[in-house]
Design a protein around this motif. Structure first.
Motif, PDB file in Angstrom:
ATOM      1  N   UNK A  29     -33.887 -45.802   2.331  1.00 59.89           N
ATOM      2  CA  UNK A  29     -33.601 -47.051   1.588  1.00 59.89           C
ATOM      3  C   UNK A  29     -33.865 -46.926   0.091  1.00 59.89           C
ATOM      4  N   UNK A  30     -34.676 -45.944  -0.295  1.00 60.47           N
ATOM      5  CA  UNK A  30     -35.079 -45.829  -1.698  1.00 60.47           C
ATOM      6  C   UNK A  30     -34.260 -44.806  -2.482  1.00 60.47           C
ATOM      7  N   UNK A  31     -33.985 -43.652  -1.845  1.00 62.66           N
ATOM      8  CA  UNK A  31     -33.417 -42.528  -2.600  1.00 62.66           C
ATOM      9  C   UNK A  31     -32.181 -41.970  -1.906  1.00 62.66           C
ATOM     10  N   UNK A  32     -31.285 -41.365  -2.664  1.00 59.76           N
ATOM     11  CA  UNK A  32     -30.147 -40.678  -2.025  1.00 59.76           C
ATOM     12  C   UNK A  32     -30.652 -39.434  -1.275  1.00 59.76           C
ATOM     13  N   UNK A  33     -29.905 -38.991  -0.275  1.00 56.85           N
ATOM     14  CA  UNK A  33     -30.350 -37.881   0.566  1.00 56.85           C
ATOM     15  C   UNK A  33     -30.524 -36.594  -0.234  1.00 56.85           C
ATOM     16  N   UNK A  34     -29.728 -36.402  -1.245  1.00 55.49           N
ATOM     17  CA  UNK A  34     -29.852 -35.170  -2.030  1.00 55.49           C
ATOM     18  C   UNK A  34     -31.244 -35.076  -2.653  1.00 55.49           C
ATOM     19  N   UNK A  35     -31.757 -36.192  -3.158  1.00 57.69           N
ATOM     20  CA  UNK A  35     -33.086 -36.174  -3.772  1.00 57.69           C
ATOM     21  C   UNK A  35     -34.185 -36.060  -2.714  1.00 57.69           C
TER      22      UNK A  35
ATOM     23  N   UNK B 154     -28.453 -51.009  -3.771  1.00 51.69           N
ATOM     24  CA  UNK B 154     -29.421 -50.567  -4.778  1.00 51.69           C
ATOM     25  C   UNK B 154     -30.350 -49.474  -4.264  1.00 51.69           C
ATOM     26  N   UNK B 155     -30.572 -48.466  -5.102  1.00 47.44           N
ATOM     27  CA  UNK B 155     -31.629 -47.492  -4.868  1.00 47.44           C
ATOM     28  C   UNK B 155     -32.687 -47.641  -5.949  1.00 47.44           C
ATOM     29  N   UNK B 156     -33.802 -46.971  -5.691  1.00 49.71           N
ATOM     30  CA  UNK B 156     -34.940 -47.013  -6.602  1.00 49.71           C
ATOM     31  C   UNK B 156     -35.048 -45.652  -7.289  1.00 49.71           C
ATOM     32  N   UNK B 157     -35.534 -45.635  -8.546  1.00 52.72           N
ATOM     33  CA  UNK B 157     -35.693 -44.363  -9.266  1.00 52.72           C
ATOM     34  C   UNK B 157     -37.074 -44.326  -9.901  1.00 52.72           C
TER      35      UNK B 157
ATOM     36  N   UNK C   3     -23.024 -40.160  -6.720  1.00 54.68           N
ATOM     37  CA  UNK C   3     -22.296 -39.320  -5.762  1.00 54.68           C
ATOM     38  C   UNK C   3     -22.367 -39.889  -4.349  1.00 54.68           C
ATOM     39  N   UNK C   4     -23.503 -40.484  -4.007  1.00 49.82           N
ATOM     40  CA  UNK C   4     -23.655 -41.018  -2.651  1.00 49.82           C
ATOM     41  C   UNK C   4     -23.287 -42.500  -2.564  1.00 49.82           C
ATOM     42  N   UNK C   5     -22.649 -43.040  -3.614  1.00 52.85           N
ATOM     43  CA  UNK C   5     -22.099 -44.388  -3.521  1.00 52.85           C
ATOM     44  C   UNK C   5     -23.003 -45.526  -3.964  1.00 52.85           C
ATOM     45  N   UNK C   6     -24.167 -45.198  -4.510  1.00 52.62           N
ATOM     46  CA  UNK C   6     -25.038 -46.254  -5.028  1.00 52.62           C
ATOM     47  C   UNK C   6     -24.348 -46.933  -6.215  1.00 52.62           C
ATOM     48  N   UNK C   7     -24.448 -48.274  -6.268  1.00 55.17           N
ATOM     49  CA  UNK C   7     -23.824 -49.005  -7.379  1.00 55.17           C
ATOM     50  C   UNK C   7     -24.848 -49.419  -8.429  1.00 55.17           C
ATOM     51  N   UNK C   8     -26.120 -49.442  -8.030  1.00 55.32           N
ATOM     52  CA  UNK C   8     -27.123 -50.085  -8.862  1.00 55.32           C
ATOM     53  C   UNK C   8     -28.471 -49.416  -8.619  1.00 55.32           C
ATOM     54  N   UNK C   9     -29.276 -49.291  -9.664  1.00 54.37           N
ATOM     55  CA  UNK C   9     -30.631 -48.754  -9.547  1.00 54.37           C
ATOM     56  C   UNK C   9     -31.637 -49.797 -10.014  1.00 54.37           C
ATOM     57  N   UNK C  10     -32.831 -49.734  -9.416  1.00 57.56           N
ATOM     58  CA  UNK C  10     -33.955 -50.523  -9.932  1.00 57.56           C
ATOM     59  C   UNK C  10     -35.064 -49.554 -10.304  1.00 57.56           C
ATOM     60  N   UNK C  11     -35.822 -49.911 -11.314  1.00 55.48           N
ATOM     61  CA  UNK C  11     -36.954 -49.068 -11.690  1.00 55.48           C
ATOM     62  C   UNK C  11     -37.978 -49.902 -12.446  1.00 55.48           C
ATOM     63  N   UNK C  12     -39.143 -49.279 -12.675  1.00 55.11           N
ATOM     64  CA  UNK C  12     -40.180 -49.914 -13.490  1.00 55.11           C
ATOM     65  C   UNK C  12     -40.286 -49.131 -14.790  1.00 55.11           C
ATOM     66  N   UNK C  13     -40.875 -49.754 -15.806  1.00 59.65           N
ATOM     67  CA  UNK C  13     -41.214 -49.000 -17.004  1.00 59.65           C
ATOM     68  C   UNK C  13     -42.432 -49.644 -17.645  1.00 59.65           C
TER      69      UNK C  13
END
Lengths: 419, 419
Positions: free
Chosen positions: A45-51, A210-213, A123-133
């Motif tokens: 749910x958080x990251x693409x499989x490649x990562x 959405x994925x998380x980075x 590449x894996x179809x994610x449209x949106x990322x969420x992150x903190x800073x």
């Protein structure tokens, strides 16, 4: 000759994986609820499989996709610079080199992994990322990267920074990212990195698109940063050096340190030195144990040096070094004696930053200034012994957005810690 | 290949003097009191003799001293970059190149002349320099240069900037310069560049150990900036281009424009284009006549395009372009038809800056964004005609210290002018 620029075709085409070079395997992350090792499905749910695959990869080299290289080439290879004017001012026989990661669009090393993470998500179809800073270094880097791959981005920014340091917030917006202050549900709370991670993870889990980075700590993040050390090795050779005697970098979550130091791990004679603030002394004063990555306990538990996930570091200027934990890979190297660590109070760090600005001309990020401090001390030790030591440090970012810290230092308003 | 880096030994060893290439000689500066041509003795209280000599030099090339080159090598040669991602976004057949002067310690082209001026002053025994600065680009550059030659520096900073934009003030102090708000004797006055020049000249004239330094307009300043165009010529050749069809730069006092454009003046087919704000339209709306360089009328009168020395431009964000006059050399080229000029309102300029940030990754100074706007419009015109035009523009500085302007633009607070 004081700067070595690699030809563009010498940009590394594969990342260096530290895993096969560690004395023993790192214990797996544990699920926050079950305390059992997490598997790929837990992380999906958080990251693409490649990562997720890179997180547990054991092969020594991992190819860098051409689409990632195309973007890294906007600023890479970065220069290797010999700090001859600093050497002269110190009167040292040491030769001091620094790798200049400040030339990236966001002004730090962070885009090295931001670009890769954005690519794999796209590449894996994610449209949106969420992150903190926190202060915004990571948020700016990811905003730049998302602009390159046409990904939407929502950044949860620690409220104290959002209110007091608007410049990096504006940079994120200039690249098209959306920024909100965190914690989102407590408008009077100043926030912390740990709580912003909790907000970003909650956002990601709630939305299928959405994925998380994450900008540091994890294995795949440090992997992407190894282009720094790989380039530096080639450039030292161009400069006529065999190997450095010591490689130095500041350490918060560990990504710029891992990036420059990991490729030198197999070279047993090269000392590796992590530099941290005395006010957040994870490696020098923390305990090696399983702990959460965030304050709320949403993330898996990682085996690392930690000050405790409820530790709130004082508000020092090197925001990138204010993290209670550390990369498991960096932690393992320190525990096993392959890497050293030292801590400095920020007054001494800014003394070094000013000397660097007046000799080499460059205004360093407070994080980078930690490495400058340690490099100067290594060079002064070499002066005592008369040794022609070769020192390499990571100049991980410029300080143009951190001048308020210089203002405090120059006008006696810097709150110092015991050191 | 998208970036061309010259080998360090290809850094220009001589400056290009435009004087022998002008259609007719430029009329001399006039003494503000007598209105007679000023001689070297009139200028000796302000400048070292070497710079006074360069002001009137007629030889085609002037050697760059080794001590100056040693410092320029901290960041020069600067990269030439092809903006392929911007080209793709525009769908243009044009090839867009930019010279990246943002990589200098101060983040702009200004150190190119600051270093030379500090060197000649040191060589002739000057202990201290005085200067003015608006938003702070010139003050930071000269502070960096003075640190290299151990010269004291006092900077008179326009009070509105001193109060509202402290970051560049802090950078000046970090390099060891002293900064005071101007006008010094009217603490409630917001100040202007013209009045700050008056303060700095008054300081210089009152002290035997002090010379004055100016960051634009004068012949020797533009001379020192010609390293930009000389490097770009070599780099375009590396990139396989013959000559650019058009060379574009923003124009305030004229120094970054002269720096990139002058070496192309002998190449008759190359169009030269100055870009200015509609709110300070010196070249597009001004009159060519003798006028003072400052508000108070302390300086010699120069033959140039001017809006009148009492013209106070509105407070637009591109502070470096808010000057009532212009370089006499640039003015002569425009008057004689060798150079064109165009003016843009700042809303259109920031449209271009955002497109550049999201494609090329770089956050431009508002001054540099004027050139980006014109380059985009040239590229769009080439798209209409299908022409494979080669466009070169000067990316004269980054915008990390100008993010408040981006904030205003992104949140609809930018005050626009008629355009």
């Amino acid at each position: 000759m004081t700067r070595w620029i690699l030809p563009q075709e010498k940009i590394p085409s594969a990342w260096f994986n530290i895993t096969p070079h560690l004395a023993k395997p790192i214990d797996p992350p544990l699920h926050p609820a079950t305390r059992q090792p997490v598997g790929p499905d837990d992380l999906a749910p958080l990251f693409p499989m490649a990562l997720i695959g890179q997180e547990v990869a054991t092969e020594p080299w991992i190819d860098i996709p051409g689409e990632v290289l195309d973007i890294l080439r906007l600023w890479r290879p970065t220069p290797l610079v010999r700090a001859t004017r600093l050497e002269q001012a110190l009167g040292t026989p040491a030769r001091i080199y620094f790798k200049d990661e400040s030339v990236s669009p966001a002004g730090s090393h962070k885009p090295n992994t931001a670009v890769a993470q954005a690519f794999y998500n796209k590449q894996e179809g994610t449209a949106r990322l969420s992150t903190e800073t926190g202060a915004g270094q990571w948020g700016t880097a990811l905003a730049f990267a998302c602009a390159q791959f046409d990904l939407d981005l929502k950044v949860y920014m620690v409220r104290a920074s959002y209110d007091q340091k608007p410049y990096r917030r504006v940079a994120i917006e200039s690249w098209g990212g959306e920024v909100v202050p965190s914690p989102v549900d407590e408008p009077d709370h100043p926030g912390s990195l740990g709580s912003a991670i909790s907000d970003a993870v909650r956002d990601c889990v709630a939305r299928a698109d959405t994925h998380y980075a994450l900008g540091s700590v994890l294995n795949h993040v440090l992997l992407h940063q190894t282009v720094i050390g790989l380039e530096a090795k080639q450039q030292l050779e161009m400069a006529g050096e065999r190997l450095p005697d010591v490689v130095i970098a500041p350490c918060g979550g560990g990504s710029n340190l891992g990036g420059i130091a990991f490729p030198f791990v197999p070279d047993a004679d090269v000392r590796l030195l992590a530099v941290e603030p005395v006010s957040c002394p994870t490696l020098t004063q923390g305990r090696f144990e399983y702990d959460f990555g965030d304050t709320a306990g949403f993330t898996p538990l990682l085996p690392m040096y930690t000050l405790g996930h409820d530790f709130i570091p004082p508000s020092i200027h090197a925001g990138g070094l204010r993290y209670h934990g550390d990369s498991p890979q960096v932690s393992a190297l320190v525990r096993d004696g392959r890497m050293e660590a030292v801590a400095y109070p920020q007054g001494k760090v800014f003394d070094a930053a000013i000397q660097f600005a007046r000799t080499e001309g460059k205004i360093a990020a407070p994080e980078a200034a930690h490495a400058i401090r340690a490099a100067i001390d290594e060079a002064l030790a070499a002066k005592e012994t008369g040794e022609e030591k070769v020192i390499l440090f990571n100049y991980c970012g410029h300080g143009f957005l951190d001048l308020a810290a210089y203002d405090d230092y120059l006008h006696g308003r810097l709150l110092d810690e015991q050191g």
